[in-house]
Design a protein around this motif. Structure first.
Motif, short mmCIF file in Angstrom:
data_model
loop_
_atom_site.label_atom_id
_atom_site.label_comp_id
_atom_site.label_asym_id
_atom_site.label_seq_id
_atom_site.Cartn_x
_atom_site.Cartn_y
_atom_site.Cartn_z
N LEU A 1 0.63 -1.02 -0.08
CA LEU A 1 0.03 -0.07 0.10
C LEU A 1 0.42 1.17 0.26
O LEU A 1 1.69 1.43 0.88
CB LEU A 1 -0.63 0.30 1.22
CG LEU A 1 -1.79 1.61 1.03
CD1 LEU A 1 -2.81 1.20 0.47
CD2 LEU A 1 -2.76 1.45 2.48
N VAL B 1 -1.93 1.08 -4.83
CA VAL B 1 -1.76 -0.34 -4.40
C VAL B 1 -1.39 -1.53 -5.84
O VAL B 1 -1.11 -1.17 -6.11
CB VAL B 1 -3.40 -1.59 -3.93
CG1 VAL B 1 -3.11 -2.70 -3.82
CG2 VAL B 1 -4.13 -0.76 -3.37
N TYR C 1 -4.01 6.84 1.54
CA TYR C 1 -4.38 5.34 2.45
C TYR C 1 -3.06 5.27 3.34
O TYR C 1 -2.04 5.46 3.59
CB TYR C 1 -3.77 4.49 1.24
CG TYR C 1 -4.84 4.44 0.00
CD1 TYR C 1 -6.78 5.10 0.03
CD2 TYR C 1 -4.73 4.44 -0.87
CE1 TYR C 1 -7.55 5.00 -0.67
CE2 TYR C 1 -5.72 3.54 -1.95
CZ TYR C 1 -7.03 4.48 -2.15
OH TYR C 1 -7.81 4.39 -2.87
N LEU D 1 -3.98 -1.67 5.10
CA LEU D 1 -4.86 -2.36 4.30
C LEU D 1 -4.80 -4.45 4.66
O LEU D 1 -4.40 -3.96 5.25
CB LEU D 1 -4.52 -3.27 2.65
CG LEU D 1 -3.57 -3.23 2.25
CD1 LEU D 1 -2.74 -3.58 0.61
CD2 LEU D 1 -2.14 -3.11 3.15
N VAL E 1 -8.83 -1.09 1.87
CA VAL E 1 -7.62 -0.39 2.31
C VAL E 1 -8.77 1.68 2.93
O VAL E 1 -9.22 1.89 3.23
CB VAL E 1 -7.23 1.15 1.37
CG1 VAL E 1 -6.35 1.88 0.86
CG2 VAL E 1 -6.70 -0.44 0.84
#
Length: 347
Positions: free
Chosen positions: A132, A137, A159, A162, A171
């Motif tokens: 992440l 991703v 972010y 996750l 996420v």
């Protein structure tokens, strides 16, 4: 609470998050868009504090001389700072700036492969390594072969953490204050909103899955919330405060993990400690306190590995085991759960 000011100018986002005890991984702005950066300086309450500007002050007078029922049995350093780590098939998968390292429990390096900087989290599922970043991703095989990647569904995403469950990737997004649900191929499924509203003062937005249930922190509200594999809200637990069994400061807990019997492990910052809660949110015990962890202010990422706790510091991984002699002085010894973590050692 607002970021401190120096000579009339607010401190940088990076410095502010360090004060909050957040882990910053390389790069001065960590890939954040200009629009989001502008909001961070002009409207920090909207980005970091949501609708609630109150914080729960950490008061060390509430922190007693807690005895930790676990004792460090081994530790080893890696060649760089640890951004995140996971356990998979008896090995430790460690994300560091520009590299993924695979270690044996002894600390012997098995392999490594290059990746980008600014990794926020790593998780391994079905022989796939999910990395992440602030706005994307990436997925690799265990040998470092690239499989796929996808960009965040919002230009302003930031972010944090996750987890992978039932063919979907969940996420947490600190900027948009929600959970983004994707398929493992990267297809967007939906946004998950907390019925209480997520408040995310800093990168304390942890997420994991335990026994087929998704658990995430709602740090500004001092809650742990649970969701079904379909992203439907189930329940929550947690109260603010400095005493054992409560979540202190502006934003806790930071990290979450699970035991083989489904208990929930939380890790806090400010006054770092790792605690155990039942599936119903009932507080069981502090497992590792500030002294056992090594002090500081940042939260320690934790994983449960068979009968051991694995804890990450700045550049080291430490392994703790239940100590029967120490545990006699704690609530952990009277817990009626047949937990494999209680296979202890006493010297």
């Amino acid at each position: 609470m607002e970021p401190n000011q120096d000579n009339g100018n607010r401190i940088s986002r990076k410095s502010f998050l360090r004060i909050c005890g957040s882990v910053i991984a390389g790069g001065s702005i960590l890939g954040v868009t200009g629009n989001l950066l502008w909001k961070m300086f002009t409207r920090p309450d909207d980005i970091f504090y949501g609708v609630d500007k109150k914080s729960t002050t950490i008061n060390r007078s509430h922190v007693n001389n807690i005895v930790s029922p676990y004792r460090k049995v081994s530790a080893f350093k890696i060649s760089d700072q640890i951004d995140a780590f996971d356990l998979y098939e008896g090995r430790l998968i460690v994300a560091a700036p520009n590299n993924i390292y695979v270690y044996e429990p002894s600390g012997a390096l098995v392999s490594n492969f290059p990746v980008g900087s600014s990794v926020r989290d790593v998780t391994v599922d079905d022989d796939r390594v999910y990395l992440l970043y602030p706005t994307r991703v990436e997925v690799y095989d265990l040998e470092g072969g690239w499989i796929r990647d996808w960009e965040a569904c919002s230009e302003e995403s930031d972010y944090c953490s996750l987890t992978v469950l039932s063919g979907n990737v969940f996420v947490t997004d600190a900027a948009n204050k929600n959970i983004c649900m994707y398929t493992i191929e990267g297809g967007f499924v939906k946004f998950i909103q907390s019925p209480s509203g997520f408040i995310v003062p800093s990168y304390s937005f942890g997420i994991t899955n335990i026994d087929g249930v998704v658990y995430c922190s709602n740090p500004g509200r001092h809650l742990v919330e649970s969701y079904s594999p379909e992203g439907e809200y189930i329940s929550s637990f947690g109260k603010p405060g400095g005493a054992a069994g409560l979540f202190s400061g502006c934003c806790n807990p930071v990290y979450l993990a699970g035991t083989p019997t489904g208990e929930i492990i939380t890790s806090e910052k400010g006054i770092p400690r790792i605690s155990c809660y039942g599936k119903n949110g009932e507080f069981h015990s502090v497992l590792l306190d500030e002294k056992a962890l090594g002090g500081g202010h940042a939260a320690y990422e934790v994983r449960v590995w068979d009968d051991k706790l694995v804890v990450a510091g700045k550049d080291a991984l430490s392994i703790f085991k239940y100590d029967k002699k120490l545990a006699v002085q704690t609530a952990c010894s009277t817990c009626g759960i047949d937990c494999p973590l209680k296979i202890g050692v006493t010297i």
